[in-house]
Structure formats: structure tokens, C-alpha cells
Design a protein around this motif. Structure first.
Motif, short mmCIF file in Angstrom:
data_model
loop_
_atom_site.label_atom_id
_atom_site.label_comp_id
_atom_site.label_asym_id
_atom_site.label_seq_id
_atom_site.Cartn_x
_atom_site.Cartn_y
_atom_site.Cartn_z
N CYS A 177 31.94 29.35 37.45
CA CYS A 177 31.66 29.40 38.88
C CYS A 177 32.87 28.96 39.69
CB CYS A 177 30.47 28.52 39.22
SG CYS A 177 29.98 28.67 40.94
N GLN A 178 33.35 29.85 40.56
CA GLN A 178 34.52 29.58 41.40
C GLN A 178 34.29 30.16 42.80
OE1 GLN A 178 37.76 31.54 39.33
NE2 GLN A 178 36.96 33.57 39.74
N MET A 179 33.10 29.95 43.35
CA MET A 179 32.77 30.55 44.65
C MET A 179 33.50 29.83 45.79
SD MET A 179 28.97 29.21 45.70
CE MET A 179 28.14 29.84 44.22
N THR A 230 30.62 40.01 33.14
CA THR A 230 30.21 40.52 34.44
C THR A 230 30.86 39.69 35.53
OG1 THR A 230 28.05 41.20 33.57
CG2 THR A 230 28.25 40.99 35.96
N LEU A 231 31.45 40.36 36.50
CA LEU A 231 31.90 39.69 37.71
C LEU A 231 30.79 39.77 38.75
CD1 LEU A 231 35.55 41.07 38.17
CD2 LEU A 231 34.75 39.18 36.74
N TYR A 232 30.55 38.64 39.43
CA TYR A 232 29.54 38.61 40.49
C TYR A 232 30.15 38.04 41.75
CZ TYR A 232 25.59 37.20 43.36
OH TYR A 232 24.73 37.02 44.41
N ASP A 233 29.94 38.73 42.87
CA ASP A 233 30.43 38.26 44.16
C ASP A 233 29.55 38.88 45.23
OD1 ASP A 233 32.19 37.67 46.50
OD2 ASP A 233 33.68 37.20 44.97
N ILE A 234 29.40 38.19 46.35
CA ILE A 234 28.62 38.77 47.45
C ILE A 234 29.46 39.74 48.28
CG2 ILE A 234 27.07 36.79 47.59
CD1 ILE A 234 28.61 35.91 50.10
N ASP A 235 30.77 39.73 48.07
CA ASP A 235 31.70 40.61 48.78
C ASP A 235 32.14 41.74 47.85
OD1 ASP A 235 33.85 41.84 50.10
OD2 ASP A 235 34.50 39.97 51.03
N ALA A 236 31.45 42.86 47.94
CA ALA A 236 31.70 43.96 47.01
C ALA A 236 33.10 44.53 47.17
CB ALA A 236 30.66 45.06 47.21
N GLU A 237 33.56 44.65 48.42
CA GLU A 237 34.88 45.25 48.65
C GLU A 237 35.99 44.39 48.06
OE1 GLU A 237 37.77 46.70 52.35
OE2 GLU A 237 35.74 45.95 52.75
N ARG A 238 35.90 43.07 48.30
CA ARG A 238 36.91 42.17 47.76
C ARG A 238 36.91 42.20 46.23
NH1 ARG A 238 39.71 37.64 49.62
NH2 ARG A 238 40.18 36.12 48.00
N GLN A 239 35.73 42.17 45.65
CA GLN A 239 35.62 42.14 44.20
C GLN A 239 36.10 43.44 43.56
OE1 GLN A 239 32.40 40.17 41.39
NE2 GLN A 239 31.56 42.05 42.24
N SER A 240 36.03 44.54 44.29
CA SER A 240 36.39 45.83 43.69
C SER A 240 37.86 45.87 43.27
CB SER A 240 36.10 46.97 44.67
OG SER A 240 36.95 46.91 45.80
N VAL A 256 29.27 35.50 32.79
CA VAL A 256 29.39 35.97 34.16
C VAL A 256 30.36 35.06 34.90
CG1 VAL A 256 27.36 34.65 34.94
CG2 VAL A 256 28.16 36.58 36.29
N ILE A 257 31.22 35.65 35.72
CA ILE A 257 32.17 34.92 36.55
C ILE A 257 31.71 35.04 38.00
CG2 ILE A 257 34.56 34.72 37.32
CD1 ILE A 257 35.38 35.99 34.63
N VAL A 258 31.27 33.94 38.57
CA VAL A 258 30.80 33.91 39.95
C VAL A 258 32.00 33.66 40.86
CG1 VAL A 258 29.31 32.74 41.61
CG2 VAL A 258 28.54 33.07 39.25
N GLY A 259 32.15 34.52 41.86
CA GLY A 259 33.36 34.52 42.67
C GLY A 259 34.35 35.48 42.05
N THR A 270 34.02 24.94 41.46
CA THR A 270 33.99 25.26 42.87
C THR A 270 34.42 24.04 43.68
OG1 THR A 270 32.25 26.92 42.65
CG2 THR A 270 32.43 25.83 44.79
N ASN A 271 35.31 24.24 44.63
CA ASN A 271 35.74 23.16 45.51
C ASN A 271 34.81 23.02 46.72
OD1 ASN A 271 38.02 21.84 44.44
ND2 ASN A 271 39.32 23.60 44.89
N PRO A 272 34.80 21.84 47.35
CA PRO A 272 35.43 20.60 46.88
C PRO A 272 34.59 20.00 45.75
CG PRO A 272 34.25 20.19 48.92
CD PRO A 272 34.13 21.66 48.65
N ALA A 273 35.18 19.97 44.56
CA ALA A 273 34.43 19.66 43.35
C ALA A 273 33.75 18.30 43.41
CB ALA A 273 35.36 19.73 42.14
#
Length: 440
Positions: free
Chosen positions: A83-85, A36-46, A7-10, A146-149
């Protein structure tokens, strides 16, 4: 070989298309059953998800691919989490940069007050992510960039001290090595680096080729004569070209080692402040440039339904690094990566709990740092000051402590004034609202 679930977060990140391409590139060595791609912003992720459907249909047809905002769908029965949120997205990054600048301080997303702000926002979401993954896939490897790492790594180590399947890593050392390789006409994969510091706050002391020759003296002389540019300069915005160009300045003043580019903000804060536009920052460059280009290209590919004439903006070093890291773990290759990990004596004269960035062998049992030894007084002083800032920031979050937040910002070399620290802290608290814990 077992096929893995990833799964790729972000998933809506503009770096995700390049990462998906790297998964195709390494499909024989790192075989996948499901991505699987996972993001809380469905429109951006689409945008990215629809591109991924075309990519994998043509180049990885036996792979199961989906994108979702549902945690159960994303995190059940996974082997690896990348993870790259970005908590708050690019609009909050813009504020991280512009609010300090409005007060006469460095405005940068990972350094100084902007990094403090971004870090305080990121900690809560990163902790929640680890708990979400562990409740559904207790043995998954979480590869976090994820930054700031630096601040994120300190906070995760405080919260999950015994979870050795969380690995924190940054792509900037790899980006630098790739640029060194272009200068020397060599493959950066053949380099054996010796590196010390903290994330975005470190130095290469040696860079050996596959025959054991140290290439650093030659690199130093070339950069001092010709300057320095990123390997993918043609894809970079103007601010990045200036960032790399400052390496020459740092070498002229401190010629011992090759510096991480981000050190310029700490070594030359007044100069860097004079070069930053308070009305148009790096966040604006990204929103007006890379973000629009990547989303437009993803939409174009999705609409035409084929990869023909693909012109994707991506970062091979960033994407390949994280896949190669997962491959080294899965196949127990024990390849060398520059990892952010608790010191525990690796650097003799730094605190054991410092989350240092050092070369390490990575395999199926995690990371084994290479012992570094002692570091000189100048570098030790810089690192101890910066680590105190990072540790106090994390403690301020966990303890809801205004006092520790004030101490952290007062220590930071881009601030260095308690009055300015209080001024910017109050502004950042107001700016972040519910993103921040209640500091008392």
C-alpha cells in the motif's frame, strides 16, 4: 513453493515501476501467480500499467498482470497487499506545503502542519482499504508504507488493534543504511541496525557489520569531515541533497547517534523555514521532475513495445525493501527490518501504546521487536512530545475534535504557538474540505 497473488495499491505512483522491477528481480525467491495494480485514478495508473505489460511480457511471461479501479477485481483472493496511496494526490501535497508556508510555518508533507493535514486525509482511506481487503481476503498481509506513516500507523492501531497482519514500515531507514554502505564500501544488507524513535523521528545508535563490529563511530567521523549525501544523489532533486546535507549539522550539535534526516525540521524549524520557497515546494519539484520523467519513459516503453534502452527513474532501496519484507514473511526468514509497531515495553521508558520505530525480526508470525531498554532524557522528551502530537491527531480524527486537533498542532515543534496553531488549523480545514472529518 506456492505462487502468490499480490496487489499494489497506488498503482499510479511514480515509484511503482521500480517496484515492478524488484518483483522481477526476486521472482525465484518470491514467486507470483498474479500482480494487480489498483488505483482510483485510471488515467494516471495507465502509464504504469502499460509499462508493466511490456516488462512482464519480456521478463516474467508466466505472470498474470492487470491494472484496475475495481475493488473486487483487485482484492479478491490476494496474499499480499503493498500500500502506497496518496489521498488527494500531488495537488493536495502542494497545498499541504504551501498553506503553512503562507502563514510563516514549515511546509513539509509529513512533518508539522503539512503532515497533520496529510494524515487527517489518509486515515479514512487507509481504514477503508483495510476493510475492503479484509472483506475479500481476510488473511492477506497488508504491508503499508503510506505517508505520513507515523499518524497512519497510530490510527490503524486504534481501529484494528488485533490485526497483526498489518505491518507499517518506512523506507527512509533503509535509504540511510544504503547511503552508509556507499560511504563505507559495504553492502547495506549485511548491516545489523540498532535504532529507536518514531517514524521520521528516530536515530541509529549502532550499526554492526556481519562480524559484529560497530561501524557507527567510523561513520560519524566520516560524515563530520566530509558531509553526507544520498546513495543515489544523481537521481535526487536539489531539496533532497540539502536534506541529507543537514545530517552533518545535526551530528555537530548532537553527536551521540546518527539521525533520521527528517529530524532537521523539528530541531531547526526557523532555519528550515528560511530555506523553503513558499512559491515552489518539493511537490512542484516532483511534478515538474520525477513525475514527468517516469510517465514519459513508461509511455515510450509502451509505445515501442520493448524494454530496449530503458532509462527508468526508480528507488531500488524502496522497492527492494518491501519485496524483501514480503519474502521474509512468506519464507519465515525472520530477517531484521525497522518496523513501526506498538511499543509494549520494547523501550522501557516510553508509553506501551506508542507506535515506535524499532528493529524487529519479521517472519510468518509477524514482527517481533528487539528489546531496546531505556532512552536518555533528551531523546525521550523529544519522542514523547512528538508522539503526543501523533496520538492527538488520530484522536481528533476519530472524535471529530477541533480541540484535540488544536492541541496536536500546538504541541508540534514546528508550530509551538496556540495562536499560530489555530490559524493554520482553520486554514487547513478550509483547504481540505470534504477530505477532513467535520471537526467540532
Amino acid at each position: 513453493m506456492k505462487k502468490l497473488n499480490l496487489v499494489i495499491v497506488g498503482g499510479g505512483s511514480t515509484w511503482t515501476p521500480g517496484l515492478l522491477g524488484s518483483l522481477v528481480k526476486f521472482k525465484e525467491e518470491f514467486p507470483l501467480k498474479k500482480v494487480t495494480l489498483y488505483d482510483i485514478d485510471a488515467e494516471r495508473q495507465s502509464h504504469i500499467g502499460r509499462f508493466g505489460e511490456v516488462l512482464f511480457r519480456e521478463q516474467y511471461p508466466d505472470l498474470e498482470f492487470n491494472y484496475t479501479t475495481d475493488k473486487d477485481e483487485a482484492f479478491n483472493n490476494v496474499d499480499f497487499v503493498f500500500c502506497q496511496m496518496r489521498t488527494g494526490g500531488l495537488p493536495m501535497r502542494e497545498k499541504d506545503e504551501k498553506v503553512p508556508l503562507s502563514l510563516g510555518l514549515i511546509g513539509q508533507e509529513t512533518c508539522g502542519p503539512g503532515g497533520f493535514s496529510y494524515g487527517m486525509r489518509s486515515i479514512r482511506d487507509m481504514i477503508e482499504l483495510v476493510e475492503d481487503v479484509r472483506s475479500r481476503s481476510k488473511d492477506a498481509w497488508i504491508l503499508n508504507y503510506t505517508n505520513p506513516a507515523a499518524i497512519v500507523a497510530v490510527a490503524l492501531n486504534m481501529k484494528f488493534p488485533d490485526d497483526h497482519r498489518i505491518i507499517n514500515i518506512c523506507d527512509q531507514p533503509v535509504n540511510l543504511m544504503k547511503s552508509y554502505g556507499k560511504i563505507l564500501g559495504k553492502d547495506y544488507h549485511d548491516f545489523e541496525p540498532k535504532y529507536f524513535g518514531l517514524n521520521h523521528f528516530g536515530w541509529f545508535t549502532n550499526l554492526y557489520d556481519k562480524d559484529g563490529k560497530d561501524l557507527l563511530p567510523e561513520l560519524r567521523e566520516i560524515i563530520l569531515k566530509q558531509g553526507f549525501a544520498p546513495e543515489d544523489a544523481e537521481q535526487r532533486d536539489a531539496s533532497w541533497l540539502e536534506t541529507y546535507g543537514m545530517v552533518k549539522d545535526m551530528l555537530e550539535d548532537f553527536p551521540d547517534y546518527l539521525p533520521n534526516t527528517y529530524l532537521q525540521y523539528y530541531l531547526y524549524p526557523y532555519y528550515k523555514l528560511s530555506k523553503l520557497d513558499p512559491n515552489y515546494t518539493r511537490a512542484n519539484e516532483v511534478m515538474d521532475g520525477r513525475e514527468k520523467r517516469v510517465f514519459a519513459e513508461c509511455d515510450r516503453i509502451a509505445e515501442q513495445g520493448t524494454l530496449d534502452n530503458l532509462e527508468m527513474v526508480h528507488n531500488d532501496a524502496h522497492a527492494d525493501m518491501i519485496v524483501e519484507l514480503a519474502l521474509s514473511i512468506n519464507s519465515n526468514l525472520r530477517k531484521t527490518f525497522i518496523i513501526i509497531q506498538e511499543n509494549n515495553g520494547a523501550v522501557n521508558n516510553l508509553p506501551d501504546d506508542a507506535m515506535v520505530e524499532l528493529a524487529a525480526a519479521v517472519g510468518s508470525n509477524g514482527c517481533e521487536q528487539y528489546h531496546f531498554g531505556n532512552i536518555d532524557t533528551f531523546y525521550k522528551g523529544l519522542i514523547e512530545n512528538q508522539y503526543a502530537f501523533e496520538k492527538l491527531t488520530a484522536e481528533a480524527y476519530f472524535e471529530n475534535s477541533y480541540q484535540k486537533a488544536l492541541q496536536a498542532l500546538t504541541l508540534n515543534r514546528t508550530v509551538n504557538s496556540a495562536k499560530k496553531a489555530r490559524e493554520v488549523l482553520d486554514a487547513l480545514i478550509e483547504m481540505n474540505g470534504s477530505y477532513f472529518p467535520e471537526l467540532r
